[in-house]
Design a protein around this motif. Structure first.
Motif, PDB file in Angstrom:
ATOM      1  N   GLY A  57      -4.232   1.725   0.716  1.00 25.27           N
ATOM      2  CA  GLY A  57      -5.121   0.607   0.992  1.00 25.27           C
ATOM      3  C   GLY A  57      -5.468  -0.244  -0.208  1.00 25.27           C
ATOM      4  N   LEU A  58      -4.568  -0.345  -1.183  1.00 26.73           N
ATOM      5  CA  LEU A  58      -4.835  -1.198  -2.341  1.00 26.73           C
ATOM      6  C   LEU A  58      -4.894  -2.669  -1.915  1.00 26.73           C
ATOM      7  CD1 LEU A  58      -2.373   0.343  -4.959  1.00 26.73           C
ATOM      8  CD2 LEU A  58      -4.850   0.687  -4.853  1.00 26.73           C
ATOM      9  N   PRO A  59      -5.756  -3.460  -2.549  1.00 28.90           N
ATOM     10  CA  PRO A  59      -5.753  -4.894  -2.245  1.00 28.90           C
ATOM     11  C   PRO A  59      -4.407  -5.519  -2.579  1.00 28.90           C
ATOM     12  CG  PRO A  59      -7.709  -4.267  -3.511  1.00 28.90           C
ATOM     13  CD  PRO A  59      -6.799  -3.087  -3.517  1.00 28.90           C
ATOM     14  N   ALA A  60      -3.976  -6.453  -1.770  1.00 32.09           N
ATOM     15  CA  ALA A  60      -2.666  -7.078  -1.970  1.00 32.09           C
ATOM     16  C   ALA A  60      -2.575  -7.792  -3.312  1.00 32.09           C
ATOM     17  CB  ALA A  60      -2.381  -8.052  -0.830  1.00 32.09           C
ATOM     18  N   ASN A  61      -3.703  -8.295  -3.812  1.00 33.03           N
ATOM     19  CA  ASN A  61      -3.711  -9.063  -5.056  1.00 33.03           C
ATOM     20  C   ASN A  61      -4.182  -8.231  -6.250  1.00 33.03           C
ATOM     21  OD1 ASN A  61      -6.369  -8.789  -4.272  1.00 33.03           O
ATOM     22  ND2 ASN A  61      -6.946 -10.915  -4.736  1.00 33.03           N
ATOM     23  N   ILE A  62      -4.083  -6.914  -6.171  1.00 30.04           N
ATOM     24  CA  ILE A  62      -4.562  -6.068  -7.262  1.00 30.04           C
ATOM     25  C   ILE A  62      -3.763  -6.351  -8.532  1.00 30.04           C
ATOM     26  CG2 ILE A  62      -3.018  -4.096  -6.819  1.00 30.04           C
ATOM     27  CD1 ILE A  62      -5.508  -2.295  -7.368  1.00 30.04           C
ATOM     28  N   THR A  63      -4.434  -6.324  -9.668  1.00 33.66           N
ATOM     29  CA  THR A  63      -3.791  -6.508 -10.967  1.00 33.66           C
ATOM     30  C   THR A  63      -3.561  -5.146 -11.605  1.00 33.66           C
ATOM     31  OG1 THR A  63      -5.903  -6.634 -12.132  1.00 33.66           O
ATOM     32  CG2 THR A  63      -4.979  -8.714 -11.286  1.00 33.66           C
ATOM     33  N   MET A  64      -2.757  -5.124 -12.659  1.00 42.18           N
ATOM     34  CA  MET A  64      -2.525  -3.865 -13.352  1.00 42.18           C
ATOM     35  C   MET A  64      -3.816  -3.354 -13.997  1.00 42.18           C
ATOM     36  SD  MET A  64      -0.158  -1.645 -13.753  1.00 42.18           S
ATOM     37  CE  MET A  64       1.454  -2.408 -13.600  1.00 42.18           C
ATOM     38  N   THR A  65      -4.668  -4.259 -14.448  1.00 40.39           N
ATOM     39  CA  THR A  65      -5.958  -3.854 -15.017  1.00 40.39           C
ATOM     40  C   THR A  65      -6.799  -3.140 -13.976  1.00 40.39           C
ATOM     41  OG1 THR A  65      -5.946  -5.697 -16.579  1.00 40.39           O
ATOM     42  CG2 THR A  65      -8.076  -4.690 -16.092  1.00 40.39           C
ATOM     43  N   ARG A  66      -6.854  -3.703 -12.787  1.00 43.61           N
ATOM     44  CA  ARG A  66      -7.646  -3.093 -11.721  1.00 43.61           C
ATOM     45  C   ARG A  66      -6.992  -1.794 -11.241  1.00 43.61           C
ATOM     46  NH1 ARG A  66     -11.686  -0.806  -9.991  1.00 43.61           N
ATOM     47  NH2 ARG A  66     -11.863  -0.626  -7.731  1.00 43.61           N
ATOM     48  N   LEU A  67      -5.670  -1.758 -11.211  1.00 43.39           N
ATOM     49  CA  LEU A  67      -4.973  -0.541 -10.807  1.00 43.39           C
ATOM     50  C   LEU A  67      -5.240   0.582 -11.805  1.00 43.39           C
ATOM     51  CD1 LEU A  67      -3.040   0.749  -8.773  1.00 43.39           C
ATOM     52  CD2 LEU A  67      -1.135  -0.123 -10.144  1.00 43.39           C
ATOM     53  N   ALA A  68      -5.227   0.254 -13.078  1.00 42.91           N
ATOM     54  CA  ALA A  68      -5.557   1.254 -14.097  1.00 42.91           C
ATOM     55  C   ALA A  68      -6.983   1.752 -13.937  1.00 42.91           C
ATOM     56  CB  ALA A  68      -5.347   0.674 -15.492  1.00 42.91           C
ATOM     57  N   GLN A  69      -7.883   0.882 -13.521  1.00 41.94           N
ATOM     58  CA  GLN A  69      -9.267   1.288 -13.278  1.00 41.94           C
ATOM     59  C   GLN A  69      -9.349   2.279 -12.124  1.00 41.94           C
ATOM     60  OE1 GLN A  69     -12.298   0.171 -15.036  1.00 41.94           O
ATOM     61  NE2 GLN A  69     -12.834   2.073 -13.980  1.00 41.94           N
ATOM     62  N   VAL A  70      -8.545   2.055 -11.080  1.00 42.51           N
ATOM     63  CA  VAL A  70      -8.503   2.980  -9.951  1.00 42.51           C
ATOM     64  C   VAL A  70      -8.084   4.371 -10.425  1.00 42.51           C
ATOM     65  CG1 VAL A  70      -7.292   3.529  -7.796  1.00 42.51           C
ATOM     66  CG2 VAL A  70      -8.081   1.186  -8.225  1.00 42.51           C
ATOM     67  N   TYR A  71      -7.042   4.418 -11.255  1.00 35.71           N
ATOM     68  CA  TYR A  71      -6.592   5.704 -11.796  1.00 35.71           C
ATOM     69  C   TYR A  71      -7.649   6.296 -12.738  1.00 35.71           C
ATOM     70  CZ  TYR A  71      -1.830   5.586  -9.956  1.00 35.71           C
ATOM     71  OH  TYR A  71      -0.737   5.595  -9.121  1.00 35.71           O
ATOM     72  N   ALA A  72      -8.275   5.454 -13.534  1.00 31.80           N
ATOM     73  CA  ALA A  72      -9.295   5.940 -14.458  1.00 31.80           C
ATOM     74  C   ALA A  72     -10.452   6.583 -13.705  1.00 31.80           C
ATOM     75  CB  ALA A  72      -9.804   4.792 -15.330  1.00 31.80           C
ATOM     76  N   ASP A  73     -10.887   5.936 -12.644  1.00 33.54           N
ATOM     77  CA  ASP A  73     -11.984   6.500 -11.848  1.00 33.54           C
ATOM     78  C   ASP A  73     -11.588   7.850 -11.261  1.00 33.54           C
ATOM     79  OD1 ASP A  73     -13.449   4.230 -12.381  1.00 33.54           O
ATOM     80  OD2 ASP A  73     -13.056   3.282 -10.448  1.00 33.54           O
ATOM     81  N   GLY A  74     -10.352   7.928 -10.759  1.00 31.88           N
ATOM     82  CA  GLY A  74      -9.904   9.179 -10.175  1.00 31.88           C
ATOM     83  C   GLY A  74      -9.753  10.289 -11.198  1.00 31.88           C
ATOM     84  N   LEU A  75      -9.161   9.978 -12.361  1.00 33.06           N
ATOM     85  CA  LEU A  75      -8.968  10.995 -13.396  1.00 33.06           C
ATOM     86  C   LEU A  75     -10.294  11.461 -13.973  1.00 33.06           C
ATOM     87  CD1 LEU A  75      -5.853   9.575 -15.290  1.00 33.06           C
ATOM     88  CD2 LEU A  75      -5.932  11.424 -13.604  1.00 33.06           C
ATOM     89  N   ALA A  76     -11.271  10.566 -14.041  1.00 33.47           N
ATOM     90  CA  ALA A  76     -12.587  10.944 -14.561  1.00 33.47           C
ATOM     91  C   ALA A  76     -13.282  11.957 -13.661  1.00 33.47           C
ATOM     92  CB  ALA A  76     -13.457   9.704 -14.731  1.00 33.47           C
ATOM     93  N   THR A  77     -12.951  11.948 -12.370  1.00 32.13           N
ATOM     94  CA  THR A  77     -13.523  12.945 -11.467  1.00 32.13           C
ATOM     95  C   THR A  77     -12.751  14.258 -11.512  1.00 32.13           C
ATOM     96  OG1 THR A  77     -12.198  12.278  -9.544  1.00 32.13           O
ATOM     97  CG2 THR A  77     -14.273  11.101  -9.918  1.00 32.13           C
ATOM     98  N   MET A  78     -11.494  14.221 -11.972  1.00 33.00           N
ATOM     99  CA  MET A  78     -10.663  15.411 -12.025  1.00 33.00           C
ATOM    100  C   MET A  78     -10.840  16.193 -13.315  1.00 33.00           C
ATOM    101  SD  MET A  78      -7.101  13.772 -10.475  1.00 33.00           S
ATOM    102  CE  MET A  78      -6.144  15.269 -10.751  1.00 33.00           C
ATOM    103  N   PHE A  79     -11.109  15.486 -14.410  1.00 30.63           N
ATOM    104  CA  PHE A  79     -11.165  16.130 -15.727  1.00 30.63           C
ATOM    105  C   PHE A  79     -12.388  15.641 -16.500  1.00 30.63           C
ATOM    106  CE2 PHE A  79      -6.701  15.259 -14.569  1.00 30.63           C
ATOM    107  CZ  PHE A  79      -6.256  16.561 -14.401  1.00 30.63           C
ATOM    108  N   ASP A  80     -12.942  16.522 -17.312  1.00 29.98           N
ATOM    109  CA  ASP A  80     -14.098  16.143 -18.131  1.00 29.98           C
ATOM    110  C   ASP A  80     -13.713  15.983 -19.596  1.00 29.98           C
ATOM    111  OD1 ASP A  80     -13.649  18.751 -18.868  1.00 29.98           O
ATOM    112  OD2 ASP A  80     -15.628  19.512 -18.279  1.00 29.98           O
ATOM    113  N   HIS A  81     -12.424  15.790 -19.858  1.00 31.14           N
ATOM    114  CA  HIS A  81     -11.931  15.625 -21.224  1.00 31.14           C
ATOM    115  C   HIS A  81     -10.611  14.853 -21.167  1.00 31.14           C
ATOM    116  CE1 HIS A  81      -8.902  18.742 -20.375  1.00 31.14           C
ATOM    117  NE2 HIS A  81      -9.884  19.389 -19.765  1.00 31.14           N
TER     118      HIS A  81
END
Length: 255
Positions: A57-81
């Motif tokens: 369900g990514l937005p059709a106009n997502i940028t690489m900056t915003r995509l990296a933010q999506v991954y950053a948010d997810g990784l921050a919940t998976m790891f504390d380091h």
């Protein structure tokens, strides 16, 4: 709150995050799962390998900056380091943006078959893929041009890709490739502070070798390993890939 990132895990040891492009925004299944598992199995002897994908369900106009933010948010919940990252092709483009924007999340990284931006052939092929998918046609034949320069070879590979390309919704894949189409980190390579190794095939038609060299030169302290005569996809299947990546990630790695 962002949707959780789909991932599957194999191995035992400290975490290693693997980023790669898949047509579907879900854990791979069938042959795709077998292929991904085969590639990361050598790393599972030293790490708990988390093969991480994007949420649907990514937005059709997502940028690489915003995509990296999506991954950053997810990784921050998976790891504390911070964690080491192994990324290939489009996944490595995401990893570069992630490391530039969120250096607190990436401990070190190995990038295979990538550069700060797509080369002309890679960009043309991906745009063709996007156009075919948007028109409801099987999109993968568009990628034949990045495999070989031979016209005959391209026709053969195009047919094989058409046969293997099921009629699936490629909306999320198109969103990611559109984001990469506009991706160029050349002016921000110095923001990547994680120790970085780039492994590149000399005959990579997606991200030309001169682009990879420019990328390695722009990242402070980055190293570049070039496989002579090797293509884009051949980089990841080369027997040296796991050996060289592990030598960078683990001091005493033995394949």
């Amino acid at each position: 709150m962002s949707d959780p990132l789909p991932f599957f895990t194999i191995g035992d040891g400290p975490p290693l995050v693997v980023l790669m492009f898949t047509p579907d925004a879900a854990n791979p299944t069938g042959l795709a799962r077998w292929s991904a598992t085969r590639m990361v199995r050598p790393f599972a002897r030293h790490f708990t390998v988390h093969v991480v994908n994007r949420p649907a369900g990514l937005p059709a106009n997502i940028t690489m900056t915003r995509l990296a933010q999506v991954y950053a948010d997810g990784l921050a919940t998976m790891f504390d380091h911070p964690v080491p990252v192994l990324a290939i092709s489009t996944g490595a483009s995401i990893a570069l943006q992630l490391a530039a924007d969120h250096d607190n999340l990436v401990e070190r990284m190995v990038l295979g078959g990538t550069a700060h931006t797509l080369g002309p052939i890679g960009k043309h092929a991906q745009r063709n893929y996007i156009e075919r998918a948007t028109a409801g046609r099987r999109p993968s034949p568009a990628l034949a041009t990045v495999v070989t320069a031979s016209t005959v070879g391209q026709r053969l590979i195009s047919g094989l890709l058409w046969l293997s390309d099921g009629r699936k919704d490629r909306t999320d894949a198109v969103a990611v490739l559109n984001a990469e189409d506009g991706f160029d980190l050349c002016d921000r390579l110095s923001d990547v502070t994680a120790p970085t190794l780039i492994i590149q095939g000399e005959r990579d038609r997606v991200y030309p070798i001169e682009f990879a060299r420019r990328t390695a030169e722009g990242i402070p302290g980055a190293r570049l390993v070039v496989y002579s005569g090797i293509s884009h996809s051949g980089t990841f299947t080369d027997k040296r890939f796991a050996r060289d990546a592990l030598a960078f990630l683990v001091d005493d790695a033995v394949i």
